[in-house]
Design a protein around this motif. Structure first.
Motif, PDB file in Angstrom:
ATOM      1  N   VAL A 108     -36.316  -3.137  21.412  1.00 42.27           N
ATOM      2  CA  VAL A 108     -36.163  -4.060  22.541  1.00 42.27           C
ATOM      3  C   VAL A 108     -35.234  -3.463  23.592  1.00 42.27           C
ATOM      4  CG1 VAL A 108     -35.271  -6.327  23.232  1.00 42.27           C
ATOM      5  CG2 VAL A 108     -36.681  -6.110  21.173  1.00 42.27           C
ATOM      6  N   ALA A 109     -34.146  -2.816  23.133  1.00 43.47           N
ATOM      7  CA  ALA A 109     -33.216  -2.187  24.074  1.00 43.47           C
ATOM      8  C   ALA A 109     -33.905  -1.077  24.864  1.00 43.47           C
ATOM      9  CB  ALA A 109     -32.005  -1.635  23.319  1.00 43.47           C
ATOM     10  N   MET A 110     -34.745  -0.296  24.199  1.00 43.01           N
ATOM     11  CA  MET A 110     -35.477   0.765  24.888  1.00 43.01           C
ATOM     12  C   MET A 110     -36.432   0.188  25.931  1.00 43.01           C
ATOM     13  SD  MET A 110     -36.318   3.336  21.689  1.00 43.01           S
ATOM     14  CE  MET A 110     -37.541   4.242  22.625  1.00 43.01           C
ATOM     15  N   ILE A 111     -37.142  -0.872  25.550  1.00 40.41           N
ATOM     16  CA  ILE A 111     -38.087  -1.506  26.480  1.00 40.41           C
ATOM     17  C   ILE A 111     -37.327  -2.094  27.664  1.00 40.41           C
ATOM     18  CG2 ILE A 111     -39.752  -3.372  26.749  1.00 40.41           C
ATOM     19  CD1 ILE A 111     -40.484  -2.935  23.777  1.00 40.41           C
ATOM     20  N   ARG A 112     -36.221  -2.769  27.375  1.00 43.13           N
ATOM     21  CA  ARG A 112     -35.409  -3.370  28.443  1.00 43.13           C
ATOM     22  C   ARG A 112     -34.889  -2.305  29.411  1.00 43.13           C
ATOM     23  NH1 ARG A 112     -31.252  -5.150  25.707  1.00 43.13           N
ATOM     24  NH2 ARG A 112     -29.869  -3.469  26.403  1.00 43.13           N
ATOM     25  N   ALA A 113     -34.386  -1.183  28.839  1.00 48.34           N
ATOM     26  CA  ALA A 113     -33.870  -0.113  29.692  1.00 48.34           C
ATOM     27  C   ALA A 113     -34.978   0.475  30.558  1.00 48.34           C
ATOM     28  CB  ALA A 113     -33.216   0.979  28.825  1.00 48.34           C
ATOM     29  N   GLY A 114     -36.174   0.636  29.970  1.00 47.32           N
ATOM     30  CA  GLY A 114     -37.291   1.182  30.731  1.00 47.32           C
ATOM     31  C   GLY A 114     -37.711   0.267  31.869  1.00 47.32           C
TER      32      GLY A 114
ATOM     33  N   THR B  47     -42.659   8.814  33.914  1.00 43.97           N
ATOM     34  CA  THR B  47     -41.214   8.952  34.043  1.00 43.97           C
ATOM     35  C   THR B  47     -40.567   8.687  32.691  1.00 43.97           C
ATOM     36  OG1 THR B  47     -40.843   6.615  34.556  1.00 43.97           O
ATOM     37  CG2 THR B  47     -41.362   8.086  36.416  1.00 43.97           C
ATOM     38  N   LEU B  48     -39.262   8.919  32.626  1.00 41.81           N
ATOM     39  CA  LEU B  48     -38.533   8.616  31.400  1.00 41.81           C
ATOM     40  C   LEU B  48     -38.560   7.122  31.096  1.00 41.81           C
ATOM     41  CD1 LEU B  48     -35.451  10.983  31.693  1.00 41.81           C
ATOM     42  CD2 LEU B  48     -37.249  11.083  29.971  1.00 41.81           C
ATOM     43  N   ASN B  49     -38.632   6.313  32.144  1.00 43.46           N
ATOM     44  CA  ASN B  49     -38.719   4.864  31.925  1.00 43.46           C
ATOM     45  C   ASN B  49     -40.036   4.495  31.251  1.00 43.46           C
ATOM     46  OD1 ASN B  49     -36.181   4.149  33.060  1.00 43.46           O
ATOM     47  ND2 ASN B  49     -37.032   4.458  35.095  1.00 43.46           N
ATOM     48  N   ASP B  50     -41.126   5.152  31.648  1.00 45.19           N
ATOM     49  CA  ASP B  50     -42.406   4.926  30.970  1.00 45.19           C
ATOM     50  C   ASP B  50     -42.296   5.307  29.495  1.00 45.19           C
ATOM     51  OD1 ASP B  50     -43.557   4.205  33.437  1.00 45.19           O
ATOM     52  OD2 ASP B  50     -44.046   6.291  33.887  1.00 45.19           O
ATOM     53  N   LEU B  51     -41.600   6.413  29.239  1.00 44.97           N
ATOM     54  CA  LEU B  51     -41.429   6.882  27.862  1.00 44.97           C
ATOM     55  C   LEU B  51     -40.586   5.902  27.061  1.00 44.97           C
ATOM     56  CD1 LEU B  51     -42.295   9.389  26.228  1.00 44.97           C
ATOM     57  CD2 LEU B  51     -40.045  10.352  26.716  1.00 44.97           C
ATOM     58  N   ARG B  52     -39.564   5.332  27.684  1.00 48.73           N
ATOM     59  CA  ARG B  52     -38.738   4.344  27.003  1.00 48.73           C
ATOM     60  C   ARG B  52     -39.570   3.125  26.586  1.00 48.73           C
ATOM     61  NH1 ARG B  52     -34.872   5.648  31.301  1.00 48.73           N
ATOM     62  NH2 ARG B  52     -33.128   6.804  30.399  1.00 48.73           N
ATOM     63  N   VAL B  53     -40.384   2.627  27.497  1.00 51.30           N
ATOM     64  CA  VAL B  53     -41.197   1.448  27.197  1.00 51.30           C
ATOM     65  C   VAL B  53     -42.229   1.768  26.121  1.00 51.30           C
ATOM     66  CG1 VAL B  53     -42.850  -0.226  28.122  1.00 51.30           C
ATOM     67  CG2 VAL B  53     -40.851   0.431  29.471  1.00 51.30           C
ATOM     68  N   GLY B  54     -42.919   2.895  26.255  1.00 48.32           N
ATOM     69  CA  GLY B  54     -43.930   3.279  25.270  1.00 48.32           C
ATOM     70  C   GLY B  54     -43.335   3.496  23.890  1.00 48.32           C
ATOM     71  N   GLY B  55     -42.228   4.251  23.822  1.00 49.54           N
ATOM     72  CA  GLY B  55     -41.571   4.487  22.539  1.00 49.54           C
ATOM     73  C   GLY B  55     -41.019   3.203  21.948  1.00 49.54           C
ATOM     74  N   GLY B  56     -40.487   2.335  22.807  1.00 48.21           N
ATOM     75  CA  GLY B  56     -39.963   1.062  22.335  1.00 48.21           C
ATOM     76  C   GLY B  56     -41.039   0.178  21.741  1.00 48.21           C
ATOM     77  N   LEU B  57     -42.216   0.161  22.377  1.00 44.21           N
ATOM     78  CA  LEU B  57     -43.320  -0.643  21.859  1.00 44.21           C
ATOM     79  C   LEU B  57     -43.771  -0.147  20.480  1.00 44.21           C
ATOM     80  CD1 LEU B  57     -45.457  -1.177  25.098  1.00 44.21           C
ATOM     81  CD2 LEU B  57     -44.157  -2.907  23.824  1.00 44.21           C
TER      82      LEU B  57
ATOM     83  N   THR C 174     -35.891  -2.118  33.274  1.00 45.95           N
ATOM     84  CA  THR C 174     -34.803  -2.173  34.253  1.00 45.95           C
ATOM     85  C   THR C 174     -34.836  -0.950  35.162  1.00 45.95           C
ATOM     86  OG1 THR C 174     -33.418  -3.416  32.706  1.00 45.95           O
ATOM     87  CG2 THR C 174     -32.300  -2.328  34.548  1.00 45.95           C
ATOM     88  N   GLY C 175     -35.077   0.226  34.553  1.00 48.43           N
ATOM     89  CA  GLY C 175     -35.175   1.438  35.357  1.00 48.43           C
ATOM     90  C   GLY C 175     -36.331   1.412  36.331  1.00 48.43           C
ATOM     91  N   MET C 176     -37.454   0.868  35.865  1.00 47.62           N
ATOM     92  CA  MET C 176     -38.631   0.757  36.754  1.00 47.62           C
ATOM     93  C   MET C 176     -38.341  -0.175  37.935  1.00 47.62           C
ATOM     94  SD  MET C 176     -41.722   0.363  33.997  1.00 47.62           S
ATOM     95  CE  MET C 176     -42.065   1.637  32.781  1.00 47.62           C
ATOM     96  N   LEU C 177     -37.744  -1.338  37.637  1.00 45.75           N
ATOM     97  CA  LEU C 177     -37.459  -2.309  38.683  1.00 45.75           C
ATOM     98  C   LEU C 177     -36.382  -1.791  39.640  1.00 45.75           C
ATOM     99  CD1 LEU C 177     -37.479  -5.642  36.623  1.00 45.75           C
ATOM    100  CD2 LEU C 177     -39.289  -4.702  38.082  1.00 45.75           C
ATOM    101  N   GLY C 178     -35.472  -0.959  39.090  1.00 51.30           N
ATOM    102  CA  GLY C 178     -34.428  -0.395  39.932  1.00 51.30           C
ATOM    103  C   GLY C 178     -34.855   0.834  40.695  1.00 51.30           C
ATOM    104  N   GLY C 179     -36.068   1.317  40.391  1.00 49.93           N
ATOM    105  CA  GLY C 179     -36.579   2.497  41.084  1.00 49.93           C
ATOM    106  C   GLY C 179     -35.972   3.789  40.644  1.00 49.93           C
ATOM    107  N   SER C 180     -35.339   3.796  39.430  1.00 52.35           N
ATOM    108  CA  SER C 180     -34.709   5.024  38.939  1.00 52.35           C
ATOM    109  C   SER C 180     -35.692   5.834  38.122  1.00 52.35           C
ATOM    110  CB  SER C 180     -33.499   4.669  38.060  1.00 52.35           C
ATOM    111  OG  SER C 180     -33.894   3.888  36.948  1.00 52.35           O
TER     112      SER C 180
END
Length: 198
Positions: free
Chosen positions: A184-190, A68-78, A192-198
């Motif tokens: 950090v913002a990208m990881i946090r957004a990812g 998902t885009l959230n996975d991409l946010r976390v990966g890119g953020g790392l 948060t999106g995962m936990l929110g189910g978005s």
């Protein structure tokens, strides 16, 4: 014409050209003019290829890979976080023979092409624009934005010559600090999106 303008503006904001310019200056401080041009070309071409791939096959790729885009946010953020910490803590990161062609190719692809120029925000914007305005306006707006990136990045050498070396190093450190914050913002957004189910 309105569709083209409305597709261009959100993508311009998502790419955040004024925000990523300092990173380009910092990463190319020690490069020769020829190496800098090659790096810029690789970065823009990489960003264009990935963006066009996302435009025409993004949904299919995500569904096939199960991401998902959230996975991409976390990966890119790392990735960005590791690069920024390396530059802040180990100052020799940008001095590891940066004129070598392989180093220029690596930096041009990651982090400049991906995920700085085309990151999760740009990818999301491309997908939304495609669904809202269609393929052609989105492709035209994407091309215009990347051409603008190439033009602005091409004045990087002039900025480096204009600024003193101390100022360039200071910009590089501040850019790395903000890059860490963006990561950090990208990881946090990812997350948060995962936990929110978005």
């Amino acid at each position: 014409m309105n569709a083209y303008i409305e597709a261009f503006l959100p993508l311009f904001v998502a790419i955040n050209l004024p925000g990523i310019l300092p990173f380009f200056i910092a990463l190319t401080e020690k490069l020769s003019a020829a190496d800098r041009r090659r790096l810029l070309m690789r970065a823009v071409v990489t960003a264009f290829v990935v963006a066009v791939l996302i435009l025409f096959a993004g949904q299919f790729i995500f569904q096939t890979l199960g991401i998902t885009l959230n996975d991409l946010r976390v990966g890119g953020g790392l990735i960005l976080l590791v690069l920024s910490i390396t530059d802040l803590v180990f100052a020799d990161y940008r001095r590891r023979n940066p004129s070598a062609e392989q180093d220029a190719a690596d930096v041009g692809v990651v982090p400049l092409g991906i995920p700085l120029i085309v990151g999760p925000a740009a990818i999301t914007t491309i997908l939304v624009a495609q669904q809202t305005y269609g393929y052609l306006p989105t492709l035209v707006s994407l091309t215009a934005n990347l051409l603008l990136v190439a033009v602005v990045f091409s004045i990087g050498p002039w900025l480096i010559r204009t600024l003193r070396p101390v100022a360039v190093r200071a910009i590089a450190k501040v850019a790395s600090l903000f890059l860490a914050a963006i990561a950090v913002a990208m990881i946090r957004a990812g997350i948060t999106g995962m936990l929110g189910g978005s």
